[in-house]
Design a protein around this motif. Structure first.
Motif, PDB file in Angstrom:
ATOM      1  N   ARG A  71       0.833  -1.216   0.000  1.00 25.77           N
ATOM      2  CA  ARG A  71       0.000   0.000   0.000  1.00 25.77           C
ATOM      3  C   ARG A  71       0.862   1.258   0.000  1.00 25.77           C
ATOM      4  N   ALA A 103      -8.670  -0.590  -4.976  1.00 26.91           N
ATOM      5  CA  ALA A 103      -9.770  -1.292  -4.307  1.00 26.91           C
ATOM      6  C   ALA A 103      -9.300  -2.634  -3.753  1.00 26.91           C
ATOM      7  N   GLU A 106      -7.366  -2.387  -0.462  1.00 24.22           N
ATOM      8  CA  GLU A 106      -8.074  -1.982   0.752  1.00 24.22           C
ATOM      9  C   GLU A 106      -7.940  -3.086   1.799  1.00 24.22           C
ATOM     10  N   TRP A 109      -9.447  -7.457   2.199  1.00 27.73           N
ATOM     11  CA  TRP A 109      -9.919  -8.164   1.020  1.00 27.73           C
ATOM     12  C   TRP A 109      -8.973  -9.275   0.603  1.00 27.73           C
TER      13      TRP A 109
END
Length: 193
Positions: A71, A103, A106, A109
């Protein structure tokens, strides 16, 4: 520290159990006057037969810790991509890809190590290399007109990367749908007498 490690070792535990068996033989009257030799011998035999200690496996970071690093790298990548001038079609494909990657990154997930590796490779290698190669090739393409435009290669590369990311997203959607169906069946079965 070494003494406490030995006291907790398999060899000491096995030797102690065999030594206690030797004491049991002594109290039963089997060992006679040689009981110290019997107890020590059984302790030694137990320590020799015990399985060796296994070293602890290396403590690698789990998928969530790896995703935290990805990230952070994704944020750096987005900063780099904001400075690059791309043709409209490639810029649109890149925006779609980065939105999908964002997405997927995130929290909560992606947990499969293979998917983490795919996302890591896309963020750290594939996307920056595709864009950087386009920027460099575009400059040289001005010197040699008549060849296939580098934008087409970039668009194809971004399309392939998006397909990879969409496969991960599809697998996640299907897993969540199965989870929801399983929970519904569980609740329905629980209601039946």
């Amino acid at each position: 520290m070494a003494i406490s490690r030995y006291l907790e070792s398999r060899k000491n535990i096995a030797g102690s159990v065999c030594g206690l068996a030797g004491l049991g033989l002594t109290f039963a009257g089997v060992a006679g006057p040689y009981w110290p030799v019997v107890v020590a011998g059984l302790y030694g035999a137990g320590a020799l037969v015990a399985p060796p200690e296994r070293p602890a496996p290396p403590d690698f970071p789990d998928a969530s810790a790896q995703l935290d690093a990805v990230r952070a790298d994704f944020e750096k990548l987005c900063g780099y991509l904001a400075e690059v001038d791309l043709p409209p079609a490639a810029a649109g494909a890149l925006t779609e890809l980065t939105e999908l990657l964002g997405a997927l990154l995130e929290p909560g997930w992606v947990t499969d190590p293979e998917d983490v590796h795919l996302l890591s490779r896309a963020v750290r290698q594939d996307v920056p290399e595709a864009v950087d190669t386009f920027v460099r090739t575009r400059w040289w393409a001005r010197m040699t007109p008549g060849q296939e435009p580098p934008e087409r290669h970039l668009e194809r590369q971004l399309g392939l990367l998006r397909e990879e990311a969409e496969r991960v997203a599809t697998a996640l959607r299907e897993a969540e749908a199965r989870r929801q169906e399983t929970h519904t069946r569980y609740l329905q079965d629980r209601r039946r007498p």
